[in-house]
Design an enzyme around this catalytic site. Structure first.
Site, PDB file in Angstrom:
ATOM      1  N   CYS A   1       6.410   1.040  -9.525  1.00 17.85           N
ATOM      2  CA  CYS A   1       6.449   0.279  -8.345  1.00 17.85           C
ATOM      3  C   CYS A   1       7.531  -1.077  -8.842  1.00 17.85           C
ATOM      4  O   CYS A   1       7.547  -1.847  -8.038  1.00 17.85           O
ATOM      5  CB  CYS A   1       5.258  -0.207  -8.015  1.00 17.85           C
ATOM      6  SG  CYS A   1       4.233  -0.869  -9.409  1.00 17.85           S
TER       7      CYS A   1
ATOM      8  N   GLU B   1      -2.373  -2.566  -4.123  1.00 16.47           N
ATOM      9  CA  GLU B   1      -1.038  -2.728  -5.066  1.00 16.47           C
ATOM     10  C   GLU B   1      -0.211  -1.675  -4.244  1.00 16.47           C
ATOM     11  O   GLU B   1      -0.331  -0.540  -4.657  1.00 16.47           O
ATOM     12  CB  GLU B   1      -1.634  -2.305  -6.543  1.00 16.47           C
ATOM     13  CG  GLU B   1      -2.578  -3.289  -7.311  1.00 16.47           C
ATOM     14  CD  GLU B   1      -1.695  -4.781  -7.489  1.00 16.47           C
ATOM     15  OE1 GLU B   1      -0.529  -4.685  -7.383  1.00 16.47           O
ATOM     16  OE2 GLU B   1      -2.473  -5.791  -7.694  1.00 16.47           O
ATOM     17  N   LEU B   2       0.590  -2.199  -3.595  1.00 13.47           N
ATOM     18  CA  LEU B   2       1.387  -1.388  -2.652  1.00 13.47           C
ATOM     19  C   LEU B   2       3.035  -1.077  -3.433  1.00 13.47           C
ATOM     20  O   LEU B   2       3.253  -1.394  -4.504  1.00 13.47           O
ATOM     21  CB  LEU B   2       1.698  -1.811  -1.363  1.00 13.47           C
ATOM     22  CG  LEU B   2      -0.019  -2.042  -0.933  1.00 13.47           C
ATOM     23  CD1 LEU B   2      -0.160  -2.562   0.647  1.00 13.47           C
ATOM     24  CD2 LEU B   2      -0.805  -0.664  -0.911  1.00 13.47           C
TER      25      LEU B   2
ATOM     26  N   SER C   1       0.835   3.853  -1.511  1.00  9.98           N
ATOM     27  CA  SER C   1       2.205   3.279  -0.712  1.00  9.98           C
ATOM     28  C   SER C   1       1.554   2.281   0.195  1.00  9.98           C
ATOM     29  O   SER C   1       0.301   2.271   0.435  1.00  9.98           O
ATOM     30  CB  SER C   1       2.780   4.544  -0.009  1.00  9.98           C
ATOM     31  OG  SER C   1       1.453   5.115   0.854  1.00  9.98           O
TER      32      SER C   1
ATOM     33  N   GLU D   1      -4.439  -7.597 -10.340  1.00  6.66           N
ATOM     34  CA  GLU D   1      -5.184  -6.771 -11.422  1.00  6.66           C
ATOM     35  C   GLU D   1      -4.663  -7.506 -12.861  1.00  6.66           C
ATOM     36  O   GLU D   1      -3.646  -7.929 -12.680  1.00  6.66           O
ATOM     37  CB  GLU D   1      -4.733  -5.351 -11.335  1.00  6.66           C
ATOM     38  CG  GLU D   1      -5.287  -4.789 -10.207  1.00  6.66           C
ATOM     39  CD  GLU D   1      -5.119  -3.273  -9.847  1.00  6.66           C
ATOM     40  OE1 GLU D   1      -3.927  -2.672 -10.363  1.00  6.66           O
ATOM     41  OE2 GLU D   1      -5.846  -2.511  -9.244  1.00  6.66           O
TER      42      GLU D   1
ATOM     43  N   TRP E   1       0.040   8.657  -8.635  1.00  9.72           N
ATOM     44  CA  TRP E   1       0.179   9.720  -9.552  1.00  9.72           C
ATOM     45  C   TRP E   1       1.013   9.131 -10.926  1.00  9.72           C
ATOM     46  O   TRP E   1       1.389   9.793 -11.779  1.00  9.72           O
ATOM     47  CB  TRP E   1       0.771  10.917  -8.801  1.00  9.72           C
ATOM     48  CG  TRP E   1       1.933  10.587  -7.927  1.00  9.72           C
ATOM     49  CD1 TRP E   1       1.898  10.510  -6.728  1.00  9.72           C
ATOM     50  CD2 TRP E   1       3.201  10.336  -8.551  1.00  9.72           C
ATOM     51  NE1 TRP E   1       3.150  10.252  -6.096  1.00  9.72           N
ATOM     52  CE2 TRP E   1       3.993   9.831  -7.339  1.00  9.72           C
ATOM     53  CE3 TRP E   1       3.871  10.078  -9.779  1.00  9.72           C
ATOM     54  CZ2 TRP E   1       5.134   9.571  -7.261  1.00  9.72           C
ATOM     55  CZ3 TRP E   1       5.425   9.634  -9.389  1.00  9.72           C
ATOM     56  CH2 TRP E   1       6.146   9.508  -8.332  1.00  9.72           C
ATOM     57  N   ASN E   2       1.618   7.913 -10.519  1.00 12.22           N
ATOM     58  CA  ASN E   2       2.856   7.604 -11.494  1.00 12.22           C
ATOM     59  C   ASN E   2       2.351   7.134 -12.849  1.00 12.22           C
ATOM     60  O   ASN E   2       3.034   6.969 -13.865  1.00 12.22           O
ATOM     61  CB  ASN E   2       3.772   6.333 -11.059  1.00 12.22           C
ATOM     62  CG  ASN E   2       3.060   5.404 -10.266  1.00 12.22           C
ATOM     63  OD1 ASN E   2       2.091   5.392 -10.302  1.00 12.22           O
ATOM     64  ND2 ASN E   2       3.960   4.408  -9.700  1.00 12.22           N
TER      65      ASN E   2
ATOM     66  N   ALA F   1      -4.871  10.790  -7.507  1.00 11.62           N
ATOM     67  CA  ALA F   1      -4.055  11.359  -6.758  1.00 11.62           C
ATOM     68  C   ALA F   1      -4.037  13.029  -6.974  1.00 11.62           C
ATOM     69  O   ALA F   1      -4.436  13.296  -8.129  1.00 11.62           O
ATOM     70  CB  ALA F   1      -2.376  10.910  -7.133  1.00 11.62           C
TER      71      ALA F   1
HETATM   72  P1  NAP Z   1       0.188   7.448  -1.744  1.00  9.39           P
HETATM   73  O1  NAP Z   1       0.772   8.531  -1.045  1.00  9.39           O
HETATM   74  O2  NAP Z   1      -0.157   6.067  -1.055  1.00  9.39           O
HETATM   75  O3  NAP Z   1      -1.182   7.809  -2.606  1.00  9.39           O
HETATM   76  C1  NAP Z   1      -1.773   7.013  -3.534  1.00  9.39           C
HETATM   77  C2  NAP Z   1      -3.319   7.678  -3.266  1.00  9.39           C
HETATM   78  O4  NAP Z   1      -3.846   7.370  -2.089  1.00  9.39           O
HETATM   79  C3  NAP Z   1      -3.484   8.821  -3.694  1.00  9.39           C
HETATM   80  O5  NAP Z   1      -4.636   9.133  -4.484  1.00  9.39           O
HETATM   81  C4  NAP Z   1      -3.571   9.724  -2.449  1.00  9.39           C
HETATM   82  O6  NAP Z   1      -4.227  10.774  -2.409  1.00  9.39           O
HETATM   83  C5  NAP Z   1      -4.324   8.692  -1.749  1.00  9.39           C
HETATM   84  N1  NAP Z   1      -4.323   8.763  -0.252  1.00  9.39           N
HETATM   85  C6  NAP Z   1      -3.421   9.475   0.442  1.00  9.39           C
HETATM   86  N2  NAP Z   1      -3.755   9.278   1.785  1.00  9.39           N
HETATM   87  C7  NAP Z   1      -4.678   8.648   2.059  1.00  9.39           C
HETATM   88  C8  NAP Z   1      -5.587   8.203   2.970  1.00  9.39           C
HETATM   89  N3  NAP Z   1      -5.375   8.455   4.221  1.00  9.39           N
HETATM   90  N4  NAP Z   1      -6.957   7.675   2.799  1.00  9.39           N
HETATM   91  C9  NAP Z   1      -7.246   7.588   1.182  1.00  9.39           C
HETATM   92  N5  NAP Z   1      -6.548   7.799   0.429  1.00  9.39           N
HETATM   93  C10 NAP Z   1      -5.238   8.322   0.474  1.00  9.39           C
HETATM   94  O7  NAP Z   1       1.033   6.773  -3.000  1.00  9.39           O
HETATM   95  P2  NAP Z   1       1.987   7.784  -3.882  1.00  9.39           P
HETATM   96  O8  NAP Z   1       2.932   8.386  -3.438  1.00  9.39           O
HETATM   97  O9  NAP Z   1       1.060   8.431  -4.817  1.00  9.39           O
HETATM   98  O10 NAP Z   1       2.343   6.445  -5.003  1.00  9.39           O
HETATM   99  C11 NAP Z   1       3.442   5.936  -4.953  1.00  9.39           C
HETATM  100  C12 NAP Z   1       3.514   4.650  -4.396  1.00  9.39           C
HETATM  101  O11 NAP Z   1       2.551   3.789  -4.990  1.00  9.39           O
HETATM  102  C13 NAP Z   1       4.723   3.925  -4.433  1.00  9.39           C
HETATM  103  O12 NAP Z   1       4.919   3.146  -3.265  1.00  9.39           O
HETATM  104  C14 NAP Z   1       4.593   2.622  -5.440  1.00  9.39           C
HETATM  105  O13 NAP Z   1       5.166   1.752  -5.327  1.00  9.39           O
HETATM  106  C15 NAP Z   1       3.078   2.280  -5.324  1.00  9.39           C
HETATM  107  N6  NAP Z   1       2.505   1.845  -6.591  1.00  9.39           N
HETATM  108  C16 NAP Z   1       2.342   0.633  -6.596  1.00  9.39           C
HETATM  109  C17 NAP Z   1       1.993  -0.083  -7.748  1.00  9.39           C
HETATM  110  C18 NAP Z   1       1.482  -1.613  -7.775  1.00  9.39           C
HETATM  111  O14 NAP Z   1       1.015  -2.021  -8.639  1.00  9.39           O
HETATM  112  N7  NAP Z   1       1.852  -2.176  -6.739  1.00  9.39           N
HETATM  113  C19 NAP Z   1       1.779   0.479  -8.965  1.00  9.39           C
HETATM  114  C20 NAP Z   1       2.144   2.036  -8.855  1.00  9.39           C
HETATM  115  C21 NAP Z   1       2.461   2.620  -7.679  1.00  9.39           C
HETATM  116  P3  NAP Z   1      -3.594  12.407  -2.685  1.00  9.39           P
HETATM  117  O15 NAP Z   1      -2.736  12.318  -3.735  1.00  9.39           O
HETATM  118  O16 NAP Z   1      -4.794  13.345  -2.769  1.00  9.39           O
HETATM  119  O17 NAP Z   1      -2.690  12.610  -1.357  1.00  9.39           O
END
Ligand code: NAP
Length: 484
Positions: free
Chosen positions: A287, A253-254, A232, A464, A154-155, A180
Site C-alpha cells: 500500500c 488501513e486502506l 481495499s 497502527e 494477503w500482501n 485473506a
Molecule cells: P481486500 O480484498 O479488501 O481483502 C482484505 C481482507 O478483507 C481479506 O481478508 C478478505 O478476505 C476480506 N474481505 C473481503 N471481502 C470482505 C467482506 N465483504 N467482509 C469482510 N471481509 C472481507 O484487499 P486485498 O486485495 O486482500 O488487499 C489489497 C489492498 O489492501 C490494497 O488496496 C492495499 O493498498 C491495501 N493495504 C493497505 C494497507 C495499509 O496499511 N493501508 C496495508 C496493506 C494493504 P478474502 O481474502 O477471504 O476475500
C-alpha cells in the site's frame, strides 16, 4: 507440492484455546503464486464458525488480563516469532511469493510490533487528575474496548495481523482474526506459536473462509467493539457501513496512491535507489509503494534513465530462489490488473523504457510480470489514478512546486508520499501541504513498529504502531470519586 511444516500440522480455525477441526461442505486451495501448485486445502468456514469464535472471545472478556500478563505475553510472542523466523519466512514466501529475504524482514517487522506494544502497556495503568475539580478525585481508566475483529490482506500475511494483534493484546482485548483466503497459512502458523504459550482460552481466535459472511458476523455481534481492517477501500467502506448501526470503533488501513516527488535539486542517485527499494518490495504489491513518480522537468530524462538501468538489472523469479529480486504477483487477477493499467498508459501515449505488457504470465502458471518503467504518464491515465499493485514505475513530470503538490493531492487516497529535494525548507513546506499520513523526506522507507502509521482521506481511519496503535483498542473510562 503440498506444504509440510511442524507449524502447519493443523489446518483449522481456532477458538477456545485450540484448533477446531470442523466438517466443511467445501474446501478452498491455497496456492504457491510462483508455480500455481497447491500448498494446502482448507475448510471453507462461514457464519457459524465466526459466531463460535466470537462466543469464545466474548467469554474471555469476563477476565481481562493484568497489565503484567499482557506485557509478558507480548514479549513471549515476539520471542517465539524471532525463534521461528526462518520457518515463518518460508511459509510467507510459499503462499505470498515474496523473496525469502523480504519474508524474513516481515517476521522481524511483525515481532517488532509485539515488542513495541509491550513498551506501552504500563502507560495503560489508571491515572488520576492532579487537581480535584468539584472537590472530587478523578480517575481515568484505560479499559479494553471489547472483542476486536482483525481482518487482514494477503500482501503481508503475518505482519498485518501482528500489528493488530499486538495492539489488541496490549489493550486487553480478546480478538478474532480473519486472514485473506489467498494467504491463511502464515496466520495458522502464528496460531500454532500462540497455542504454545497457553494464553487463556478465548484470548486469540481464528476463522477463515467465506469473507462476506464472516465479516457480517464480526460487524454485527454486539460484543465486537472494534473492527480493525487492512485491505481495499471498497471493502473498508462496506465494513464501515455494517458497523454503523452498532456504533463500533473502526481502524481502517486502506488503499493508497503514493506520489514520489523528485525535485530538480534532488540527489538523483539516492532517489533512484530509494525508489527501487520501495517500488519492488513484494513485486510492487504494497500500500506504500510509489504509485506515481513525478519528476521536475529539467531532470526527468536523467532520472528515468537511472531508474531504467537499475530496473533492467532486477532478477525475476520464485521467492525461494536467493537470486530473486522480484517474485510473482499474487494471482491471475492481480496480473490482469497490472496488464490493463500498463496497456492503458501505452495506448494513451506513454512509452515503456523497459518491460511492458506481457501477453501471458511468463513462467507458465506463476504470474510473473516483467519489471517495467514507463515515461510520459499523465494524471488522467489509469495507472496514475488507481493502485497498480505491480512492478511498474510510471513516470510523469511537473513544472514547479505548486504543480507537484496539486498533482500529488489529486486523489481520494492519502496514505504515503515521498519527497526528494536537497532544500530542507522546501521538504518541510511540501510535506505540510501533502494530505498523506506518511511522508518520507529524502527516504522512501515505509512504516516502522515504533511510529504511528495510517492514512488520511479514503486511505483510512486510525493508526497502527507506537502508542497510538494500542489506543485504538482502548476505551477511556472516567471515574469521579467522592470521598468521606
Ligand atoms: P481486500 O480484498 O479488501 O481483502 C482484505 C481482507 O478483507 C481479506 O481478508 C478478505 O478476505 C476480506 N474481505 C473481503 N471481502 C470482505 C467482506 N465483504 N467482509 C469482510 N471481509 C472481507 O484487499 P486485498 O486485495 O486482500 O488487499 C489489497 C489492498 O489492501 C490494497 O488496496 C492495499 O493498498 C491495501 N493495504 C493497505 C494497507 C495499509 O496499511 N493501508 C496495508 C496493506 C494493504 P478474502 O481474502 O477471504 O476475500
Amino acid at each position: 507440492m503440498p506444504i509440510d511444516h511442524p507449524l502447519l500440522t493443523e489446518r483449522h480455525a481456532s477458538w477456545a484455546g485450540a484448533f477446531q477441526p470442523r466438517p466443511a461442505l467445501r474446501t478452498f486451495t491455497v496456492r504457491d503464486p510462483a508455480s500455481g501448485a497447491a500448498l494446502a486445502e482448507l475448510p471453507e468456514l462461514g457464519a457459524a464458525e465466526a459466531q463460535l469464535a466470537v462466543d469464545s472471545a466474548a467469554a474471555a472478556l469476563a477476565q481481562p488480563p493484568t497489565l503484567g500478563e499482557r506485557r509478558r505475553w507480548l514479549l513471549e510472542i515476539a520471542a517465539e516469532l524471532r525463534a521461528e523466523r526462518d520457518a515463518l519466512a518460508a511459509i510467507i514466501t510459499a503462499e505470498n511469493g515474496k523473496p525469502l529475504a523480504e519474508a524474513q524482514g516481515e517476521v522481524d517487522y511483525a515481532a517488532g510490533f509485539f515488542e513495541e506494544a509491550a513498551r506501552h502497556v504500563e502507560s495503560l495503568a489508571p491515572t488520576e487528575l492532579p487537581s480535584r475539580p468539584r472537590g472530587l478525585r478523578w480517575r481515568i481508566h484505560h479499559r479494553p474496548a471489547g472483542v476486536a475483529a482483525l481482518i487482514t490482506p494477503w500482501n503481508f500475511p503475518l505482519a498485518m495481523l501482528a500489528k493488530k494483534l499486538a495492539g489488541a493484546l496490549a489493550a486487553g482485548c480478546p480478538s478474532v482474526a480473519k486472514p485473506a483466503e489467498l494467504t491463511p497459512l502464515s496466520c495458522i502458523a502464528l496460531f500454532s506459536l500462540l497455542h504454545r504459550l497457553r494464553l487463556p482460552p478465548g484470548t486469540v481466535n481464528l476463522v477463515f473462509g467465506r469473507a462476506a459472511e464472516i465479516g457480517r458476523v464480526l460487524c454485527e455481534r454486539p460484543e465486537v467493539r472494534v473492527v480493525s481492517f487492512t485491505g481495499s477501500t471498497a471493502v473498508g467502506k462496506l465494513l464501515a457501513a455494517q458497523c454503523a448501526p452498532g456504533v463500533k470503533r473502526l481502524a481502517l488501513e486502506l488503499g493508497g496512491n503514493a506520489p514520489f516527488l523528485v525535485f530538480e535539486d534532488a540527489d538523483l542517485e539516492l532517489a533512484a535507489r530509494e525508489l527501487l527499494a520501495n517500488k519492488f518490495r513484494c513485486a510492487g504489491q504494497t500500500c506504500v509503494c510509489a504509485n506515481r513518480v513525478l519528476v521536475a522537468e529539467p531532470v526527468a530524462e536523467a532520472f528515468a534513465e537511472r531508474v531504467r538501468v537499475a530496473v533492467a538489472a532486477l532478477v525475476v523469479g520464485p521467492g525461494c530462489d536467493p537470486e530473486t529480486d522480484v517474485g510473482p504477483l499474487i494471482d491471475r487477477r492481480g496480473f490482469d490488473k497490472v496488464q490493463r493499467l500498463v496497456t492503458d498508459a501505452l495506448a494513451g501515449g506513454a512509452r515503456a523504457l523497459v518491460g511492458g505488457p506481457a501477453p501471458e504470465p511468463i513462467g507458465g502458471a506463476g504470474c510473473f510480470f516483467p519489471p517495467t518503467v514507463i515515461v510520459g504518464v499523465t494524471p488522467s491515465m489509469r495507472c496514475a489514478r488507481e493502485e497498480t499493485f505491480g512492478p511498474v514505475v510510471p513516470i510523469g513530470t511537473f513544472r514547479d512546486e505548486a504543480e507537484a503538490v496539486r498533482a500529488s493531492n489529486d486523489t481520494e487516497y492519502g496514505l504515503a508520499a515521498y519527497v526528494f529535494t536537497r532544500d530542507a525548507e522546501r521538504a518541510e513546506r511540501v510535506a505540510a501541504r501533502l494530505r498523506f499520513g506518511h511522508v518520507g523526506l529524502n527516504t522512501a522507507t515505509g512504516p516502522t513498529p515504533e511510529a504511528p502509521f495510517g492514512g488520511m482521506g479514503q486511505s483510512g481511519l486510525g493508526r497502527e504502531g507506537g502508542l497510538d496503535g494500542v489506543l485504538e483498542f482502548v476505551e477511556l473510562q472516567t471515574c469521579p470519586v467522592a470521598e468521606d
